[in-house]
Design a protein around this motif. Structure first.
Motif, PDB file in Angstrom:
ATOM      1  N   PHE A 149       0.834  -1.190   0.000  1.00  0.00           N
ATOM      2  CA  PHE A 149       0.000   0.000   0.000  1.00  0.00           C
ATOM      3  C   PHE A 149       0.874   1.247   0.000  1.00  0.00           C
ATOM      4  O   PHE A 149       1.854   1.337   0.741  1.00  0.00           O
ATOM      5  CB  PHE A 149      -0.914  -0.003   1.235  1.00  0.00           C
ATOM      6  N   ASP A 150       0.486   2.210  -0.826  1.00  0.00           N
ATOM      7  CA  ASP A 150       1.238   3.464  -0.927  1.00  0.00           C
ATOM      8  C   ASP A 150       0.685   4.546  -0.003  1.00  0.00           C
ATOM      9  O   ASP A 150       1.440   5.347   0.540  1.00  0.00           O
ATOM     10  CB  ASP A 150       1.213   3.984  -2.368  1.00  0.00           C
ATOM     11  N   ASP A 151      -0.634   4.587   0.145  1.00  0.00           N
ATOM     12  CA  ASP A 151      -1.286   5.652   0.903  1.00  0.00           C
ATOM     13  C   ASP A 151      -2.286   5.027   1.872  1.00  0.00           C
ATOM     14  O   ASP A 151      -3.228   4.335   1.442  1.00  0.00           O
ATOM     15  CB  ASP A 151      -2.012   6.621  -0.028  1.00  0.00           C
ATOM     16  N   VAL A 152      -2.104   5.291   3.164  1.00  0.00           N
ATOM     17  CA  VAL A 152      -2.918   4.649   4.198  1.00  0.00           C
ATOM     18  C   VAL A 152      -3.472   5.707   5.144  1.00  0.00           C
ATOM     19  O   VAL A 152      -2.763   6.644   5.533  1.00  0.00           O
ATOM     20  CB  VAL A 152      -2.095   3.613   4.996  1.00  0.00           C
ATOM     21  N   ALA A 153      -4.740   5.540   5.533  1.00  0.00           N
ATOM     22  CA  ALA A 153      -5.357   6.392   6.554  1.00  0.00           C
ATOM     23  C   ALA A 153      -5.799   5.529   7.728  1.00  0.00           C
ATOM     24  O   ALA A 153      -6.353   4.438   7.535  1.00  0.00           O
ATOM     25  CB  ALA A 153      -6.554   7.148   5.980  1.00  0.00           C
ATOM     26  N   ASP A 154      -5.553   6.014   8.936  1.00  0.00           N
ATOM     27  CA  ASP A 154      -5.993   5.369  10.169  1.00  0.00           C
ATOM     28  C   ASP A 154      -6.995   6.324  10.809  1.00  0.00           C
ATOM     29  O   ASP A 154      -6.620   7.278  11.500  1.00  0.00           O
ATOM     30  CB  ASP A 154      -4.777   5.122  11.078  1.00  0.00           C
ATOM     31  N   VAL A 155      -8.286   6.091  10.553  1.00  0.00           N
ATOM     32  CA  VAL A 155      -9.351   7.006  10.995  1.00  0.00           C
ATOM     33  C   VAL A 155      -9.866   6.563  12.357  1.00  0.00           C
ATOM     34  O   VAL A 155     -10.243   5.407  12.541  1.00  0.00           O
ATOM     35  CB  VAL A 155     -10.494   7.030   9.964  1.00  0.00           C
ATOM     36  N   GLY A 156      -9.913   7.501  13.314  1.00  0.00           N
ATOM     37  CA  GLY A 156     -10.247   7.134  14.686  1.00  0.00           C
ATOM     38  C   GLY A 156      -9.090   6.378  15.295  1.00  0.00           C
ATOM     39  O   GLY A 156      -9.244   5.297  15.860  1.00  0.00           O
ATOM     40  N   CYS A 157      -7.905   6.970  15.198  1.00  0.00           N
ATOM     41  CA  CYS A 157      -6.644   6.232  15.379  1.00  0.00           C
ATOM     42  C   CYS A 157      -6.341   5.832  16.815  1.00  0.00           C
ATOM     43  O   CYS A 157      -5.582   4.893  17.042  1.00  0.00           O
ATOM     44  CB  CYS A 157      -5.478   7.046  14.830  1.00  0.00           C
TER      45      CYS A 157
END
Length: 290
Positions: A149-157
């Motif tokens: 994966f190149d771009d990752v988001a951790d929402v509610g981290c």
């Protein structure tokens, strides 16, 4: 000094917030006051205070009557050796290639494993809960299947342990967000504790509502370890911020809630790839259609 708690419940957020504010003006003043929604769809809110010394129960009774709350339950909190408690209750967690541990277990990091140093803190996400552990295991499976994966988001981290896992496995662009600024402060501290510098960008945001998230989107992979309600609300935004053929790993779900979440996300262009259960908690791995 002996510590006491005083807890009650009442209906509705406005009344709960008002009661919490009134408690802060008590004499003796509580060390802290918390207002939390009871997560059972009952509409009830819990209001509690922590006191050094026994609180004024007459004042508490008057507050309960004024705001329509149930009588406060006052309890003495036993003195606890928290260092010993953490060592006993938070042993290292193994999730595939990942090894989540506290400072007191630094000497137990196995050779060849990816260490994630997370000490117990105010933010959620030490890896011991079935939801965080489920997300780590789901991510480990994706890596084992050869995905990257190149771009990752951790929402509610929370502690940003999931964002850290992504950064430590080669993802160049990782952003972690939480609605709670305290959680974001903890996440930043965890970056420093793991000698990760600015490998994960940490921002305070509700869902995807931050310019940094918009600029970084779309994402190959989005972690969202939150709760059923927010996951349903975020489904359209999640789809809009996920690349075609991207992945979403969702948790914070009870097993009986998983089918509804799967259905909502199917309506937003996702297919169910895996449904994992750890105890009463579910983790869903979803693939975004092109």
């Amino acid at each position: 000094m002996t510590t006491f708690t005083a807890l009650t419940t009442l209906t509705g957020k406005p009344a709960a917030d008002a009661l919490g504010a009134a408690m802060e003006d008590m004499d003796p003043t509580p060390m802290g006051v918390g207002v939390f929604e009871v997560e059972d769809d009952s509409g009830l809110w819990e209001v509690g205070g922590y006191f050094e010394g026994e609180p004024d129960e007459v004042a508490l009774a008057l507050l309960a009557a004024t705001f329509g709350a149930k009588p406060f339950v006052v309890s003495e909190v036993p003195e606890t050796d928290w260092v010993a408690h953490v060592k006993r209750e938070l042993p290292p967690v193994e999730a595939g290639r990942f090894f989540v541990y506290g400072t007191h277990d630094a000497d137990q990091l196995p050779e060849g494993r990816i260490g994630l140093l997370i000490d117990a803190a105010m933010a959620f996400g030490t890896g011991h809960h079935g939801t965080t552990l489920g997300c780590l295991k789901a991510y480990d499976r994706l890596l084992s299947d050869g995905q990257s994966f190149d771009d990752v988001a951790d929402v509610g981290c929370g502690t940003a342990v999931l964002g850290m896992a992504a950064a430590k496995t080669g993802t160049a662009n990782v952003i972690a967000s939480d609605i709670d600024p305290v959680a974001v402060d903890v996440a930043v501290a965890n970056m420093a504790a793991n000698d990760m510098g600015d490998a994960v960008t940490c921002v305070t945001a509700a869902g995807f509502d931050d310019p940094a998230l918009s600029k970084a989107a779309p994402f190959d992979l989005i972690f969202a370890n939150i709760l059923k309600g927010p996951l349903i609300m975020l489904a359209p935004d999640m789809a809009a911020h996920t690349k075609p053929n991207g992945i979403a790993i969702l948790s914070g779900l009870l097993n009986e809630q998983a089918e509804e979440i799967t259905s909502v996300y199917a309506q937003n262009g996702y297919n169910l790839l895996h449904h994992d259960q750890i105890g009463e908690w579910s983790t869903l791995t979803l693939g975004k259609e092109t």
